[in-house]
Design a protein around this motif. Structure first.
Motif, mmCIF file in Angstrom:
data_model
loop_
_atom_site.group_PDB
_atom_site.id
_atom_site.type_symbol
_atom_site.label_atom_id
_atom_site.label_comp_id
_atom_site.label_asym_id
_atom_site.label_seq_id
_atom_site.Cartn_x
_atom_site.Cartn_y
_atom_site.Cartn_z
ATOM 1 N N LEU A 95 0.853 -1.185 0.000
ATOM 2 C CA LEU A 95 0.000 0.000 0.000
ATOM 3 C C LEU A 95 0.892 1.240 0.000
ATOM 4 O O LEU A 95 1.787 1.365 0.832
ATOM 5 N N SER A 149 -6.506 -6.808 12.063
ATOM 6 C CA SER A 149 -6.082 -5.514 11.532
ATOM 7 C C SER A 149 -6.885 -5.139 10.297
ATOM 8 O O SER A 149 -7.117 -3.954 10.023
ATOM 9 N N TYR A 170 -1.015 -5.056 15.831
ATOM 10 C CA TYR A 170 -0.317 -5.805 14.787
ATOM 11 C C TYR A 170 1.093 -5.273 14.601
ATOM 12 O O TYR A 170 1.317 -4.063 14.615
ATOM 13 N N ALA A 171 2.023 -6.177 14.439
ATOM 14 C CA ALA A 171 3.444 -5.821 14.401
ATOM 15 C C ALA A 171 3.879 -5.376 13.008
ATOM 16 O O ALA A 171 3.719 -6.126 12.050
ATOM 17 N N PRO A 172 4.434 -4.172 12.906
ATOM 18 C CA PRO A 172 5.148 -3.846 11.672
ATOM 19 C C PRO A 172 6.394 -4.739 11.572
ATOM 20 O O PRO A 172 7.124 -4.876 12.559
ATOM 21 N N VAL A 173 6.583 -5.344 10.425
ATOM 22 C CA VAL A 173 7.689 -6.289 10.245
ATOM 23 C C VAL A 173 8.251 -6.126 8.843
ATOM 24 O O VAL A 173 7.490 -6.024 7.884
ATOM 25 N N PHE A 212 11.537 -4.966 13.185
ATOM 26 C CA PHE A 212 10.186 -4.893 13.736
ATOM 27 C C PHE A 212 9.836 -3.467 14.174
ATOM 28 O O PHE A 212 10.701 -2.640 14.384
ATOM 29 N N MET A 213 8.559 -3.273 14.364
ATOM 30 C CA MET A 213 8.021 -2.089 15.032
ATOM 31 C C MET A 213 8.544 -0.783 14.410
ATOM 32 O O MET A 213 8.497 -0.638 13.216
ATOM 33 N N ALA A 222 8.848 0.350 10.493
ATOM 34 C CA ALA A 222 8.134 1.493 9.921
ATOM 35 C C ALA A 222 9.112 2.384 9.170
ATOM 36 O O ALA A 222 8.844 2.867 8.070
ATOM 37 N N SER A 228 10.586 0.748 5.985
ATOM 38 C CA SER A 228 9.548 0.579 4.957
ATOM 39 C C SER A 228 9.255 1.879 4.221
ATOM 40 O O SER A 228 8.614 1.864 3.174
ATOM 41 N N HIS A 288 3.294 -4.567 7.366
ATOM 42 C CA HIS A 288 2.278 -3.603 7.785
ATOM 43 C C HIS A 288 1.693 -2.848 6.600
ATOM 44 O O HIS A 288 0.634 -2.264 6.701
ATOM 45 N N ARG A 289 2.390 -2.888 5.462
ATOM 46 C CA ARG A 289 1.891 -2.212 4.266
ATOM 47 C C ARG A 289 1.314 -3.192 3.248
ATOM 48 O O ARG A 289 1.051 -2.818 2.106
ATOM 49 N N LEU A 322 -1.820 -6.102 6.784
ATOM 50 C CA LEU A 322 -1.618 -4.924 7.639
ATOM 51 C C LEU A 322 -0.913 -5.271 8.940
ATOM 52 O O LEU A 322 -1.329 -4.877 10.030
ATOM 53 N N TRP A 361 2.037 -9.962 12.509
ATOM 54 C CA TRP A 361 1.279 -10.879 13.377
ATOM 55 C C TRP A 361 0.612 -10.071 14.490
ATOM 56 O O TRP A 361 0.974 -8.929 14.749
ATOM 57 N N ILE A 370 -4.279 5.809 4.067
ATOM 58 C CA ILE A 370 -4.874 4.940 3.045
ATOM 59 C C ILE A 370 -6.153 4.365 3.656
ATOM 60 O O ILE A 370 -6.092 3.701 4.684
ATOM 61 N N PHE A 409 -4.578 2.782 6.880
ATOM 62 C CA PHE A 409 -3.849 3.730 7.730
ATOM 63 C C PHE A 409 -4.636 5.028 7.840
ATOM 64 O O PHE A 409 -4.941 5.647 6.827
ATOM 65 N N PRO A 464 3.409 1.210 15.736
ATOM 66 C CA PRO A 464 4.372 0.834 16.782
ATOM 67 C C PRO A 464 4.555 1.936 17.817
ATOM 68 O O PRO A 464 4.245 3.094 17.571
#
Lengths: 525, 126
Positions: free
Chosen positions: A99, A337, A359-362, A415-416, A420, A423, A458-459, A464, A467, B43, B47, B75
């Motif tokens: 996204l 999510s 939900y974890a950004p990874v 992560f996290m 972010a 990414s 996460h994108r 999203l 996990w 989005i 988001f 986060p």
């Protein structure tokens, strides 16, 4: 993990035999271990009932396979054009458009791949291994720990900071120096309050073995396992051990931070991976398990409605055509999510409970290298390069195509907030970021790099996040609510397990919910 | 979960001149824009938009707590950004894309930071 409160809450929300059994196993100390080893027996059959399953990840595939086998009429609605959910493998031609991001088309050579989703199966995840065996998915060992691999720590100081050092050197020296100190203390009587003479004798023997201590003085001078300047060979080449590091140098490097006497339960050495990529596991369900013909692909859930008689799912397909699918029950494996933005008609308390799961950004990146320099130049076969650079997390060397020509390694796993941040970079800049770091560890990194494929979960639409994560409060307050069906809709997925983020969590959550659904359907029939 | 998880989650290496105030716009681009998008438009369904967002221009303490502790798929930034960096980032957001709210000083973040954080388990690695 603290069992008491959790066990109590889950007892309150027990949905049947499976939950009770899980709790029983946890009471025996199974903890986060994948607790169930086989699917529930769905005795008596499906009695012509129709179940709509939302999502063709491992939780949805498990539900479809087991319910189908028991005689239920099942339909799986899948948003993507392929099955597997997060159990994806990027290989030649695989496409991903995050996204807000540009489309990446994987340009790896034939045979090269990166598991940008789940990538390893611990030996005790019996549920995942159950289906590996059931569908005859070929597996190979995944090397989750390699003493010969490097560590690269950047936040410490001294001569061992900011340079690659072997894990075996750090492990031997920390244990050796520590044992040396304890041996001196024991010998000097400083531990007499803690032990008697007989204990002390055994303790010294243990320290000598654990810390490679030599002689009556119990001194640490090194260990052959920590490495050589000259390796033993033929004729007169007896070999010469490499000198040890000073305790202070190892301490201030901070590389000891990744040492522990035993790893966490879900990180122990013996792991498996399907040959060719993790997507071979969902493919087992789809082909050998016959679930493929029950999946409606490229179809997105827009609305969930239900009444006393059944459920009705409004969907839109790839051509923009809208329709409804009707059934008696629904198993919904859509990540929370994503689900929270769908018109579900769920009750306000149930929706509030869904919000309790974060939900974890990874982020992960696969880097195809034209030469396996980690094997050829450094004799590192699999395992991880640990670093305290949290935007890299770790570099992992592939446990496949051993001794082959090319190889695809994992260039970062973060992560996290770090995920972010990374990414926000374009795919090309992510690759550059990963390669620049790897070059500090391996001299041949940059010159060997060919092509990359990255993901920021996460994108990723329909996920999203990597996990689900539960705070202690939300686990106590919200999680039990979601284990209960919302009318005729049962939620399942890794987010509804204590094996979160693992395929085993999705599979066992599905087992729990189809068991509950089946008992209810059988009672109603 | 020490192995290669959060035990050494550390301060992001942001090159800032010694005496200059942190650049909120640049910090936003680096840390937030991947999801909330470059113009804060978000989005839909994934988001939230930060532009013309009532929460964003609302109670500074709630905004600070959200950025420090995270929320949903967002986060926690308490470990990766310092108070002056958080203040610059959030203040930029509160004054951009049609938002018109006063800056939030670093002291607010410091005050909220000392409050009890909602307990999150250490990051498991898979």
């Amino acid at each position: 993990m603290s069992m008491t409160r959790r066990a109590f809450l889950e007892r309150l929300s027990a949905v049947g035999g499976t939950t009770l059994m899980l709790m029983g196993l946890e009471a025996f100390g199974m903890g986060i271990a994948s607790a169930q080893t086989a699917p529930p027996p769905l005795q008596g059959g499906g009695a012509g009932k129709k179940v709509i399953i939302l999502g063709a990840g491992v939780a949805g595939l498990t539900s479809a396979y087991e319910l189908g086998k028991a005689g239920y009429d099942v339909t799986v609605i899948e948003a993507r054009a392929f099955a597997g959910g997060r159990s994806q493998t990027a290989r030649k031609g695989f496409q991903l458009t995050e996204l807000g991001g540009e489309t990446q088309t994987c340009n790896f050579d034939e045979g090269q791949y990166i598991n940008h989703g789940p990538w390893r199966i611990p030996f005790h995840h019996r549920s995942t291994l159950h289906y590996i065996k059931e569908f005859g998915v070929e597996v190979e060992l995944f090397n989750n720990d390699n003493d010969n691999s490097f560590m690269y720590f950047t936040k410490g100081s001294g001569p061992l900071a900011n340079k690659p050092i072997r894990k075996r050197e750090v492990a031997a020296d920390m244990r050796g120096h520590t044992a040396d100190i304890f041996a001196k203390l024991a010998q000097n009587g400083a531990l007499d309050k803690q032990m008697d003479a007989a204990d002390r004798e055994q303790f010294l023997a243990y320290l000598s073995a654990e810390g490679y201590l030599k002689g009556d003085a119990h001194d640490y001078h090194g260990a052959e396992g920590r490495g050589w300047i000259t390796k033993p060979g033929a004729g007169l080449v007896a070999g010469e051990e490499a000198p040890i590091y000073k305790l202070g140098d190892v301490l201030h490097s901070e590389a000891w931070k990744v040492l522990s006497s035993i790893t966490d339960w879900d990180q122990q050495r013996t792991m498996f991976q399907p040959k060719g990529g993790m997507y071979m596991l969902p493919m087992g369900f789809v082909t050998k398990g016959g679930v493929g013909e029950k999946i409606v692909y490229s179809t997105v859930v827009e609305k969930i409605r239900q009444n006393a008689k059944g459920v009705e799912i409004s969907v839109v397909n790839g051509e923009g055509k809208r329709s409804t699918v009707k059934g008696d029950y629904c198993i919904c494996t859509i990540p929370l999510s994503v689900l929270k933005s769908i018109d579900t008609g769920f009750s306000a308390p149930f929706k509030a409970a869904m919000d309790g799961c974060a939900y974890a950004p990874v982020g992960k990146i696969g880097l195809q290298m034209k030469r396996r320099f980690w094997e050829e130049d450094h004799w590192i076969y699999g395992g991880h390069v640990y670093t305290d650079n949290s935007e890299i997390g770790s570099i992992s060397l592939p446990s496949t195509n051993w001794l082959g020509k090319k190889g695809t390694l994992l260039g970062y796993y973060q992560f996290m907030g770090d995920a972010a941040k990374v990414s926000a970079l374009s795919p090309a800049d992510r690759a550059k970021f990963a390669v620049d770091f790897g070059q500090k560890v391996f001299p041949a990194y940059a010159e060997s790099f060919e092509t990359a494929f990255s993901v920021a979960w996460h994108r990723v639409q329909y996920n999203l996040g990597g996990w689900g994560m539960w705070s202690d409060e939300a686990r106590a307050r919200d999680y039990p609510v979601l284990l209960q069906p919302q009318g005729r809709v049962y939620l399942a997925g890794e987010h509804l397990s204590h094996i979160g983020g693992w395929q085993a969590g999705g599979i066992e959550s599905a087992w729990m919910q189809i068991d509950a659904l089946h008992k209810r359907a059988s009672a109603a029939a | 979960m020490m192995k290669f998880g959060f035990a050494f989650l550390a301060v992001a290496t942001l090159a800032a001149p010694a005496f200059a105030a942190p650049d909120g716009k640049a910090l936003f681009a680096a840390n937030c824009a991947a999801c909330h998008q470059g113009a804060g438009q978000g989005i839909p369904g994934a988001f939230p938009a930060l532009a013309r967002n009532k929460f964003v221009v609302g109670d500074p303490k709630l905004v600070a707590a959200t950025v420090l502790n995270g929320r949903g798929g967002m986060p926690a930034f308490r470990d990766s950004l310092k108070d002056d960096q958080l203040a610059a980032t959030v203040s930029f957001v509160r004054m951009s894309w049609g938002n018109k709210a006063p800056a939030i000083p670093p002291a607010i973040f410091a005050a909220v930071r000392t409050g009890k954080m909602k307990t999150e388990r250490p990051m498991p690695v898979h």
